[in-house]
Write a protein that holds these residues in place. Structure first.
Motif, PDB file in Angstrom:
ATOM      1  N   TYR A  17      -6.109 -18.506  17.599  1.00 31.74           N
ATOM      2  CA  TYR A  17      -5.559 -19.754  17.235  1.00 31.74           C
ATOM      3  C   TYR A  17      -4.239 -19.519  16.579  1.00 31.74           C
ATOM      4  O   TYR A  17      -3.856 -18.162  16.358  1.00 31.74           O
ATOM      5  CB  TYR A  17      -6.475 -20.359  15.824  1.00 31.74           C
ATOM      6  N   LEU A  18      -3.463 -20.273  16.333  1.00 33.52           N
ATOM      7  CA  LEU A  18      -2.163 -20.508  15.630  1.00 33.52           C
ATOM      8  C   LEU A  18      -2.089 -21.084  14.211  1.00 33.52           C
ATOM      9  O   LEU A  18      -2.938 -21.868  14.218  1.00 33.52           O
ATOM     10  CB  LEU A  18      -1.035 -21.266  16.478  1.00 33.52           C
ATOM     11  N   LEU A  19      -1.772 -20.223  13.442  1.00 39.49           N
ATOM     12  CA  LEU A  19      -1.682 -20.513  11.894  1.00 39.49           C
ATOM     13  C   LEU A  19      -0.428 -21.059  11.631  1.00 39.49           C
ATOM     14  O   LEU A  19       0.744 -20.338  11.824  1.00 39.49           O
ATOM     15  CB  LEU A  19      -1.974 -19.598  10.906  1.00 39.49           C
ATOM     16  N   ASN A  20      -0.030 -22.458  11.510  1.00 37.52           N
ATOM     17  CA  ASN A  20       1.340 -22.972  11.401  1.00 37.52           C
ATOM     18  C   ASN A  20       1.758 -23.289  10.001  1.00 37.52           C
ATOM     19  O   ASN A  20       0.952 -24.302   9.490  1.00 37.52           O
ATOM     20  CB  ASN A  20       1.643 -24.152  12.669  1.00 37.52           C
ATOM     21  N   VAL A  21       2.654 -22.734   9.529  1.00 38.76           N
ATOM     22  CA  VAL A  21       2.959 -22.858   8.143  1.00 38.76           C
ATOM     23  C   VAL A  21       4.187 -24.197   8.162  1.00 38.76           C
ATOM     24  O   VAL A  21       4.979 -23.959   8.950  1.00 38.76           O
ATOM     25  CB  VAL A  21       3.693 -21.720   7.383  1.00 38.76           C
ATOM     26  N   TRP A  22       3.843 -25.275   7.431  1.00 41.41           N
ATOM     27  CA  TRP A  22       4.652 -26.398   7.500  1.00 41.41           C
ATOM     28  C   TRP A  22       4.592 -27.332   6.319  1.00 41.41           C
ATOM     29  O   TRP A  22       3.825 -27.062   5.413  1.00 41.41           O
ATOM     30  CB  TRP A  22       4.222 -27.185   8.755  1.00 41.41           C
ATOM     31  N   GLY A  23       5.625 -28.256   6.341  1.00 36.23           N
ATOM     32  CA  GLY A  23       5.608 -29.319   5.080  1.00 36.23           C
ATOM     33  C   GLY A  23       6.358 -30.484   5.709  1.00 36.23           C
ATOM     34  O   GLY A  23       7.140 -30.507   6.433  1.00 36.23           O
ATOM     35  N   THR A  24       5.878 -31.699   4.721  1.00 33.51           N
ATOM     36  CA  THR A  24       6.686 -32.860   5.351  1.00 33.51           C
ATOM     37  C   THR A  24       8.173 -32.950   4.601  1.00 33.51           C
ATOM     38  O   THR A  24       8.853 -33.581   5.155  1.00 33.51           O
ATOM     39  CB  THR A  24       5.773 -34.123   4.615  1.00 33.51           C
ATOM     40  N   TRP A  25       8.260 -31.876   4.008  1.00 32.26           N
ATOM     41  CA  TRP A  25       9.966 -32.031   3.319  1.00 32.26           C
ATOM     42  C   TRP A  25      10.562 -31.018   4.402  1.00 32.26           C
ATOM     43  O   TRP A  25      12.017 -31.268   4.452  1.00 32.26           O
ATOM     44  CB  TRP A  25       9.871 -31.259   1.910  1.00 32.26           C
TER      45      TRP A  25
ATOM     46  N   CYS B  90       9.853 -28.684  10.927  1.00 34.82           N
ATOM     47  CA  CYS B  90       8.662 -28.991  10.997  1.00 34.82           C
ATOM     48  C   CYS B  90       8.420 -30.029  11.946  1.00 34.82           C
ATOM     49  O   CYS B  90       7.776 -30.156  12.687  1.00 34.82           O
ATOM     50  CB  CYS B  90       7.910 -28.877   9.618  1.00 34.82           C
ATOM     51  N   LEU B  91       9.148 -31.264  11.399  1.00 37.43           N
ATOM     52  CA  LEU B  91       8.876 -32.291  11.971  1.00 37.43           C
ATOM     53  C   LEU B  91       9.554 -32.761  13.637  1.00 37.43           C
ATOM     54  O   LEU B  91       8.766 -32.920  14.453  1.00 37.43           O
ATOM     55  CB  LEU B  91      10.002 -33.458  11.234  1.00 37.43           C
ATOM     56  N   ALA B  92      10.361 -31.732  13.749  1.00 39.95           N
ATOM     57  CA  ALA B  92      11.050 -31.489  15.193  1.00 39.95           C
ATOM     58  C   ALA B  92       9.994 -30.757  16.084  1.00 39.95           C
ATOM     59  O   ALA B  92       9.835 -30.944  17.225  1.00 39.95           O
ATOM     60  CB  ALA B  92      12.410 -30.590  15.036  1.00 39.95           C
ATOM     61  N   GLU B  93       9.199 -29.816  15.641  1.00 40.09           N
ATOM     62  CA  GLU B  93       8.425 -28.892  16.271  1.00 40.09           C
ATOM     63  C   GLU B  93       6.933 -29.783  16.591  1.00 40.09           C
ATOM     64  O   GLU B  93       6.084 -29.374  17.383  1.00 40.09           O
ATOM     65  CB  GLU B  93       8.085 -27.554  15.703  1.00 40.09           C
ATOM     66  N   LEU B  94       6.521 -30.720  15.845  1.00 44.59           N
ATOM     67  CA  LEU B  94       5.238 -31.473  15.680  1.00 44.59           C
ATOM     68  C   LEU B  94       4.906 -31.858  17.096  1.00 44.59           C
ATOM     69  O   LEU B  94       3.792 -31.820  17.703  1.00 44.59           O
ATOM     70  CB  LEU B  94       5.195 -32.406  14.905  1.00 44.59           C
ATOM     71  N   GLY B  95       5.829 -32.416  18.042  1.00 47.07           N
ATOM     72  CA  GLY B  95       5.681 -33.113  19.442  1.00 47.07           C
ATOM     73  C   GLY B  95       5.382 -31.893  20.218  1.00 47.07           C
ATOM     74  O   GLY B  95       4.326 -32.162  20.903  1.00 47.07           O
TER      75      GLY B  95
ATOM     76  N   LEU C  14       0.620 -36.965  -1.134  1.00 46.03           N
ATOM     77  CA  LEU C  14       1.109 -36.022  -0.430  1.00 46.03           C
ATOM     78  C   LEU C  14       0.050 -36.203   0.971  1.00 46.03           C
ATOM     79  O   LEU C  14       0.668 -36.227   1.877  1.00 46.03           O
ATOM     80  CB  LEU C  14       0.289 -34.524  -0.973  1.00 46.03           C
ATOM     81  N   ARG C  15      -1.111 -36.791   0.569  1.00 46.30           N
ATOM     82  CA  ARG C  15      -1.801 -36.922   1.732  1.00 46.30           C
ATOM     83  C   ARG C  15      -1.310 -38.313   2.607  1.00 46.30           C
ATOM     84  O   ARG C  15      -1.472 -38.352   3.935  1.00 46.30           O
ATOM     85  CB  ARG C  15      -3.431 -37.345   1.241  1.00 46.30           C
ATOM     86  N   ASP C  16      -0.745 -39.203   1.886  1.00 44.61           N
ATOM     87  CA  ASP C  16       0.134 -40.523   2.352  1.00 44.61           C
ATOM     88  C   ASP C  16       1.153 -40.082   3.420  1.00 44.61           C
ATOM     89  O   ASP C  16       1.399 -40.363   4.479  1.00 44.61           O
ATOM     90  CB  ASP C  16       0.441 -41.357   1.625  1.00 44.61           C
ATOM     91  N   ASP C  17       1.965 -39.135   2.570  1.00 45.73           N
ATOM     92  CA  ASP C  17       2.969 -38.432   3.376  1.00 45.73           C
ATOM     93  C   ASP C  17       2.606 -37.712   4.563  1.00 45.73           C
ATOM     94  O   ASP C  17       3.264 -37.861   5.766  1.00 45.73           O
ATOM     95  CB  ASP C  17       3.772 -37.454   2.533  1.00 45.73           C
ATOM     96  N   VAL C  18       1.516 -36.982   4.470  1.00 46.72           N
ATOM     97  CA  VAL C  18       1.149 -36.179   5.825  1.00 46.72           C
ATOM     98  C   VAL C  18       0.569 -37.028   6.862  1.00 46.72           C
ATOM     99  O   VAL C  18       1.022 -36.997   7.969  1.00 46.72           O
ATOM    100  CB  VAL C  18       0.274 -35.118   5.234  1.00 46.72           C
ATOM    101  N   THR C  19      -0.224 -37.881   6.485  1.00 41.73           N
ATOM    102  CA  THR C  19      -0.547 -39.070   7.320  1.00 41.73           C
ATOM    103  C   THR C  19       0.623 -39.744   8.008  1.00 41.73           C
ATOM    104  O   THR C  19       0.446 -39.678   9.275  1.00 41.73           O
ATOM    105  CB  THR C  19      -1.682 -39.741   6.672  1.00 41.73           C
ATOM    106  N   SER C  20       1.314 -40.088   7.351  1.00 42.23           N
ATOM    107  CA  SER C  20       2.509 -40.935   8.046  1.00 42.23           C
ATOM    108  C   SER C  20       3.302 -39.943   8.909  1.00 42.23           C
ATOM    109  O   SER C  20       3.693 -40.556  10.217  1.00 42.23           O
ATOM    110  CB  SER C  20       3.378 -41.446   6.706  1.00 42.23           C
ATOM    111  N   MET C  21       3.609 -38.745   8.449  1.00 43.21           N
ATOM    112  CA  MET C  21       4.390 -37.757   9.429  1.00 43.21           C
ATOM    113  C   MET C  21       3.751 -37.452  10.688  1.00 43.21           C
ATOM    114  O   MET C  21       4.312 -37.646  11.759  1.00 43.21           O
ATOM    115  CB  MET C  21       4.817 -36.699   8.590  1.00 43.21           C
ATOM    116  N   LEU C  22       2.402 -37.307  10.649  1.00 36.43           N
ATOM    117  CA  LEU C  22       1.660 -36.821  11.695  1.00 36.43           C
ATOM    118  C   LEU C  22       1.353 -38.041  12.581  1.00 36.43           C
ATOM    119  O   LEU C  22       1.376 -37.941  13.828  1.00 36.43           O
ATOM    120  CB  LEU C  22       0.347 -36.173  11.459  1.00 36.43           C
TER     121      LEU C  22
END
Length: 190
Positions: A66-74, A78-83, A117-125
Motif C-alpha cells: 500500500y501507499l501511505l499518503n500524508v495529506w491535509g485539506t489545507w 494535496c488537492l492537486a494530486e487527488l485526481g 474537519l470531517r465536513d472539509d474532508v468530505t467536501s474536498m474528496l
C-alpha cells in the motif's frame, strides 16, 4: 607542537565547512532522506478520521502492498494530486490516507472540532476524487513524527511485511509514479 595545531584549527574548520557547503550545491532538495527506508512501519494505534469508534494499527495494514499518503485539506498540492491518486486506486493501488492536521495545537486551541474537519474532508474528496481506502487521523502527529514527516504531501510505499520501501516528498503525478513507484510496484507484484 600544540601551538602549530592550534594555529591550523581555524583552517581545518574552514575546509570542512567548504566541503559541507560544496556538497549542498549538488544535493536535490526534493529528495528527503529518511532513516525509515528498509525499516518496519512504526507501531501505532490511531482512530479513523470519519469514525472515531474504529481504530487502525500497524498490524491491520500488513499483508498488502500500500501507499501511505500524508495529506491535509489545507494543502493545495494535496488537492492537486487527488485526481491522479484516484486514478491509481481505480487501477488497484491501495492507498491509505494519513490526515495531517497542521493548524491544531491542543495547548492553545482548546477543543478540536472534528465535525468541521470531517465536513472539509468530505467536501474536498467529493470535489477532487477520493483515492483512500480509509483515512487515519494523527491529530497529535505521533505517527507523522515517527515517520519523519516534514509536511504534506508525502507518500510512503510499504510492502506486505510492513517494511517501508520508498519515501517521496511532494505530489504524486504520472512522471513521479513512472520514475519512482512503478518499478518497485512491478517488483512487488512478481
Amino acid at each position: 607542537m600544540n601551538r602549530k595545531l592550534l594555529a591550523l584549527a581555524p583552517l581545518l574548520v574552514f575546509v570542512l565547512l567548504c566541503v559541507f557547503l560544496y556538497q549542498g550545491l549538488f544535493a536535490n532538495p526534493r529528495e528527503l532522506q529518511t532513516g525509515r527506508i528498509g525499516q518496519a512501519m512504526p507501531t501505532f494505534n490511531l482512530p479513523d478520521l470519519m469514525d472515531e469508534s474504529k481504530r487502525w494499527t500497524d498490524t491491520d495494514l500488513k499483508g498488502e502492498v500500500y501507499l501511505l499518503n500524508v495529506w491535509g485539506t489545507w494543502c493545495p498540492t494535496c488537492l492537486a494530486e487527488l485526481g491522479y491518486l484516484t486514478e491509481l486506486r481505480e487501477q488497484g493501488v491501495k492507498i491509505i490516507g494519513l490526515y495531517y492536521e497542521q493548524g491544531y495545537d491542543p495547548d492553545f486551541d482548546g477543543q478540536f472540532d472534528i465535525n468541521a474537519l470531517r465536513d472539509d474532508v468530505t467536501s474536498m474528496l467529493n470535489r477532487a476524487g477520493d483515492p483512500y481506502q480509509f483515512n487515519i487521523l494523527d491529530l497529535k502527529r505521533t505517527l507523522a513524527l515517527d515517520l519523519g514527516v516534514s509536511g504534506a504531501p508525502e507518500t510512503f510505499l510499504v510492502d506486505k511485511q510492513g517494511t517501508i520501501l520508498l519515501h517521496h516528498t511532494g505530489d504524486i503525478n504520472p512522471r513521479v509514479w513512472r520514475a519512482k513507484f512503478a518499478p518497485l510496484m512491478q517488483e512487488l507484484q512478481q
